[in-house]
Design an enzyme around this catalytic site. Structure first.
Site, PDB file in Angstrom:
ATOM      1  N   ASN A   7      64.709  -0.209  49.003  1.00 58.22           N
ATOM      2  CA  ASN A   7      65.190   0.335  47.733  1.00 58.22           C
ATOM      3  C   ASN A   7      64.424  -0.348  46.606  1.00 58.22           C
ATOM      4  O   ASN A   7      64.796  -1.416  46.139  1.00 58.22           O
ATOM      5  CB  ASN A   7      66.695   0.106  47.602  1.00 58.22           C
ATOM      6  CG  ASN A   7      67.279   0.693  46.323  1.00 58.22           C
ATOM      7  OD1 ASN A   7      66.558   1.071  45.409  1.00 58.22           O
ATOM      8  ND2 ASN A   7      68.590   0.740  46.253  1.00 58.22           N
ATOM      9  N   ARG A  90      64.209   4.689  49.274  1.00 61.99           N
ATOM     10  CA  ARG A  90      64.758   5.311  48.081  1.00 61.99           C
ATOM     11  C   ARG A  90      63.584   5.735  47.197  1.00 61.99           C
ATOM     12  O   ARG A  90      62.718   4.931  46.870  1.00 61.99           O
ATOM     13  CB  ARG A  90      65.633   4.326  47.323  1.00 61.99           C
ATOM     14  CG  ARG A  90      66.130   4.861  45.972  1.00 61.99           C
ATOM     15  CD  ARG A  90      66.202   3.756  44.946  1.00 61.99           C
ATOM     16  NE  ARG A  90      66.657   4.253  43.661  1.00 61.99           N
ATOM     17  CZ  ARG A  90      66.571   3.544  42.540  1.00 61.99           C
ATOM     18  NH1 ARG A  90      66.050   2.319  42.557  1.00 61.99           N
ATOM     19  NH2 ARG A  90      66.980   4.045  41.394  1.00 61.99           N
ATOM     20  N   HIS A 179      69.619   7.813  39.950  1.00 59.02           N
ATOM     21  CA  HIS A 179      70.630   6.926  40.559  1.00 59.02           C
ATOM     22  C   HIS A 179      71.617   7.721  41.404  1.00 59.02           C
ATOM     23  O   HIS A 179      72.780   7.343  41.559  1.00 59.02           O
ATOM     24  CB  HIS A 179      71.393   6.122  39.487  1.00 59.02           C
ATOM     25  CG  HIS A 179      70.539   5.207  38.674  1.00 59.02           C
ATOM     26  ND1 HIS A 179      70.702   5.061  37.319  1.00 59.02           N
ATOM     27  CD2 HIS A 179      69.504   4.403  39.015  1.00 59.02           C
ATOM     28  CE1 HIS A 179      69.817   4.203  36.854  1.00 59.02           C
ATOM     29  NE2 HIS A 179      69.073   3.782  37.877  1.00 59.02           N
ATOM     30  N   ARG A 238      63.716  -0.122  28.923  1.00 55.04           N
ATOM     31  CA  ARG A 238      63.605   1.256  28.438  1.00 55.04           C
ATOM     32  C   ARG A 238      64.541   1.491  27.259  1.00 55.04           C
ATOM     33  O   ARG A 238      65.662   0.991  27.239  1.00 55.04           O
ATOM     34  CB  ARG A 238      63.932   2.232  29.580  1.00 55.04           C
ATOM     35  CG  ARG A 238      62.817   2.355  30.601  1.00 55.04           C
ATOM     36  CD  ARG A 238      63.294   3.047  31.867  1.00 55.04           C
ATOM     37  NE  ARG A 238      63.887   2.098  32.803  1.00 55.04           N
ATOM     38  CZ  ARG A 238      64.469   2.441  33.947  1.00 55.04           C
ATOM     39  NH1 ARG A 238      64.552   3.709  34.285  1.00 55.04           N
ATOM     40  NH2 ARG A 238      64.968   1.519  34.749  1.00 55.04           N
ATOM     41  N   GLU A 381      73.791   1.549  47.881  1.00 51.15           N
ATOM     42  CA  GLU A 381      72.805   2.605  48.025  1.00 51.15           C
ATOM     43  C   GLU A 381      72.147   2.571  49.399  1.00 51.15           C
ATOM     44  O   GLU A 381      71.823   3.616  49.967  1.00 51.15           O
ATOM     45  CB  GLU A 381      71.739   2.470  46.939  1.00 51.15           C
ATOM     46  CG  GLU A 381      72.259   2.708  45.530  1.00 51.15           C
ATOM     47  CD  GLU A 381      71.248   2.357  44.464  1.00 51.15           C
ATOM     48  OE1 GLU A 381      70.666   3.270  43.873  1.00 51.15           O
ATOM     49  OE2 GLU A 381      71.042   1.150  44.231  1.00 51.15           O
TER      50      GLU A 381
END
Length: 396
Positions: A7, A90, A179, A238, A381
């Protein structure tokens, strides 16, 4: 079936080896702060933990360090790379082509790299992970699970931009959402926990990258990230939402190139641009010591999240539960409290004592008289990716 899950985030690589279908975690770990001088590698296996500070200049070096740890003579779990049956990756941006887990071949890898301009902090790292893993685990199947897949249920009123329709359709310009594996995992856990046949969930994923999703009956109906994973909430580097006039001003009046503006808004803004720190732990510490920039940044971050919560309650016509997840969402009681304060008019009341607790499972942190449940649910995840990968391998 032994599945290695990789991931790759914008500045980290989480990994697990999971035995399926038993879901037994053989080992897990995290390489974080990649690209910084004080990068760290954390590893857990056989009941033991190991951490060390390394110089990891990029994701390739991070993956090589992880592989060395997996095959460490004392605490490693592999004697040979062929013990891994599948490497599941991922991948952040799947564009309009990928809405399901997909076996990786050259064409798939080329498409992942082509989409790098839409997810410049992620898809390049995802592609590197695939290339390195294909060399090291050369006899394992390589599978991609896409962040964008969960948001394919967005209605047209939510995913379409107000721009010329023909241009948008021809070039596949729309809200894709990200996500997805995290939002899917925690929302399903929340729905099971609440024991509701019909549910309205707002899932708040807060890490180096941040997003928030309105989820009705298990399906994503609105989401803060868009064509690429750079708008919406304030993130580590960001900017999140910004007036497009600022972009034109930077280019037309200040003479910046599109590449320079992209670098500025993707890698030099957000928490980093506001404070000089991209890690919320450092910002909270400095804020507690009186740093005005850090105090303001926490307030701005919480305020942006509040606004999305309000709009999503309107979109859902109510809400059963807020779910905080991911590194910041799970661990920052400070930010959770700031987000939920003065929200009584929306039925949201947080309990300070409950909020201060830590959990490895599901934690209720609302007051007893709160109309809305407030849950902290650790995301996984990697387990979600393993489940989707295992199901793909059964049918293909």
């Amino acid at each position: 079936m032994q599945i290695l899950i990789i991931n790759s985030g914008s500045s980290s690589i989480k990994f697990q080896v999971i035995e399926m279908p038993s879901e037994e975690v053989i080992c897990k770990g995290l390489a974080e702060r990649i690209g910084l001088e004080n990068a760290e590698l954390h590893y857990e296996a056989k009941g033991k933990s190991h951490s060390e500070v390394l110089a990891l200049a990029n994701h390739e070096q991070g993956l090589l360090a992880i592989t060395d740890m997996l095959m460490h003579p004392e605490i490693g779990v592999l004697k040979h790379p062929d013990e891994i049956d599948v490497v599941a990756h991922r991948v952040v941006h799947g564009g309009n082509r990928f809405d399901q887990p997909t076996r990786i071949d050259k064409n798939v890898l080329d498409e992942i790299e082509r989409l790098a301009s839409l997810a410049p902090l992620h898809n390049p790292a995802n592609a590197i992970g695939i290339k390195v893993a294909s060399v090291i685990f050369k006899n394992a199947s390589q599978v991609a699970v896409f962040d964008t897949a969960f948001h394919q249920t967005l209605p047209e009123k939510a995913y379409r931009y107000a721009m010329p329709k023909a241009l948008a359709d021809e070039n596949h310009i729309r809200v894709y959402g990200f996500h997805g594996t995290s939002h899917k995992y925690v929302s399903e856990r929340a729905i099971a926990y609440l024991k509701k046949t019909s549910s309205k969930i707002i899932s708040i994923h807060l890490g180096n990258g941040c997003s928030i999703t309105a989820i009705k009956d298990g399906k994503s109906i609105d989401h803060s990230l868009g064509f690429g994973p750079s708008n919406g909430l304030i993130m580590g580097t960001r900017s999140g939402d910004i007036d497009q006039s600022v972009v034109f001003y930077l280019m037309d009046s200040l003479g910046m190139s599109s590449k320079e503006v992209n670098q500025l808004l993707q890698k030099e803004s957000g928490l980093l641009g506001l404070t000089g720190y991209s890690d919320l732990r450092e910002i909270q510490k400095a804020a507690g010591e009186g740093n005005n920039d850090c105090q303001l940044t926490l307030t701005m971050t919480a305020y942006r999240i509040k606004k999305f919560i309000g709009s999503y309650i309107a979109a859902l016509n109510g809400v059963d539960a807020l779910v905080f997840t991911a590194g910041i969402g799970e661990n920052s009681s400070v930010l959770r409290a700031m987000v939920c304060e003065n929200m009584e008019a929306l039925g949201i009341q947080i309990d300070a004592k409950r909020n201060s607790q830590r959990t490895t499972s599901i934690l209720d942190i609302q007051k007893d008289n709160s109309e809305v449940r407030i849950l902290v649910i650790p995301t996984n995840e990697e387990l979600e990716i393993a489940k989707q990968t295992f199901n793909l391998m059964l049918v293909s």
